[in-house]
Design an enzyme around this catalytic site. Structure first.
Site, PDB file in Angstrom:
ATOM      1  N   ASP A  28      -2.590   3.603  -3.407  1.00 24.27           N
ATOM      2  CA  ASP A  28      -2.517   3.178  -2.020  1.00 24.27           C
ATOM      3  C   ASP A  28      -1.082   2.754  -1.718  1.00 24.27           C
ATOM      4  O   ASP A  28      -0.301   2.427  -2.625  1.00 24.27           O
ATOM      5  CB  ASP A  28      -3.488   2.000  -1.827  1.00 24.27           C
ATOM      6  CG  ASP A  28      -3.358   1.353  -0.480  1.00 24.27           C
ATOM      7  OD1 ASP A  28      -3.459   2.057   0.531  1.00 24.27           O
ATOM      8  OD2 ASP A  28      -3.157   0.120  -0.440  1.00 24.27           O
ATOM      9  N   ASP A  30      -0.071   0.713   1.618  1.00 18.82           N
ATOM     10  CA  ASP A  30      -0.002  -0.569   2.319  1.00 18.82           C
ATOM     11  C   ASP A  30      -0.509  -1.709   1.460  1.00 18.82           C
ATOM     12  O   ASP A  30      -1.675  -1.755   1.086  1.00 18.82           O
ATOM     13  CB  ASP A  30      -0.831  -0.520   3.605  1.00 18.82           C
ATOM     14  CG  ASP A  30      -0.350   0.546   4.570  1.00 18.82           C
ATOM     15  OD1 ASP A  30       0.866   0.667   4.732  1.00 18.82           O
ATOM     16  OD2 ASP A  30      -1.189   1.249   5.147  1.00 18.82           O
TER      17      ASP A  30
END
Length: 267
Positions: A28, A30
């Site tokens: 991921d 963010d």
């Protein structure tokens, strides 16, 4: 029905699989590769949109299965697009987003050991690519594939997110970046790194799941994995995770031993 049987139609292309690799890192963006307090979509919503309190309400609604990530996230970004152009957002993020303090060394080690890194994000590729290039340089950034959503620029100057999987409640079903590797004749060991509600779709499909533990207690993926009984390894930054990944790559520890320990946090 299995995830393969219900695979949502993708409106965006995928990069080629790393078919000849023994290990692949998927992460991921963010709040995972970026720091917990400056990740781009949260930063935009908290500072340029309707604010942190309403964003947290949305995240908790997602965890409680009362709304979908797709719908809540679209509402968050719409609150930003009401006041700011996409180019304004891009420049603001380039000036404010901070990299996880251990990621550069982690990326350097992976590159030296022929382990590709793929960013699997519910954000938007143009923003991620711009910020990543700004943080680690265009040459290194170009070696990292991005599987994400896109942006739709509207005639009136407004913008909206273009979901990769608009028929999925996740908007981007991250499991679809993992499952094709499982079908390879000699599948690699897959490490997945995440932190929040956008990573729920990927959580149970990685060989070794790393979950970032954050100081602000927005540990939504950790809470989800506990509730669902999904084994995972807690880490606070990539410098801690590197030693664990290295131990598996070198054969010092098995993935079962690592998951059994449950942590890569510094003592």
């Amino acid at each position: 029905m299995s995830a393969e049987e219900t695979a949502p139609l993708s409106t965006l292309p995928y990069p080629a699989l790393h078919q000849d690799k023994k290990f692949v890192v998927l992460s991921d963006w963010d709040g995972t590769i970026t720091t917990y307090d400056s990740n781009d979509c949260e930063y935009m919503t908290d500072n340029l949109g309707f604010g942190k309190a309403k964003r947290r309400e949305g995240n908790l609604e997602i965890l409680a299965h009362r709304t979908t990530f797709r719908d809540a996230f679209r509402e968050m970004l719409a609150s930003v697009a009401e006041k700011h152009t996409f180019e304004e957002c891009k420049e603001i993020l380039k000036n404010n987003i901070v990299l996880d303090p251990g990621f550069k060394d982690f990326h350097k080690w992976c590159k030296a050991h022929d382990i590709p890194i793929v960013i699997v994000s519910s954000g938007m590729t143009p923003l991620i690519r711009a910020v990543l290039s700004n943080l680690i340089g265009e040459e290194d950034a170009a070696t990292i594939d991005i599987v994400s959503n896109d942006v739709k620029l509207l005639p009136d100057g407004k913008w909206e997110i273009q979901y990769r999987h608009p028929s999925s409640g996740f908007g981007h079903d991250k499991s679809q970046a993992i499952l094709p590797y499982k079908k390879l004749p000699n599948p690699p060991t897959l490490f997945f790194f995440g932190d929040g509600v956008s990573d729920m779709s990927a959580a149970r499909h990685a060989d070794v799941l790393f979950v970032k533990l954050k100081e602000d207690n927005e540990n939504d993926l950790h809470e989800y994995c506990k509730a669902e009984g999904i084994p995972h390894v807690l880490f606070s930054n990539f410098s801690h995770a590197l030693g664990v990944v290295e131990s598996i790559v070198t054969g010092k520890r098995t993935k079962e031993e690592v998951l059994g320990s449950g942590t890569a946090l510094a003592a």
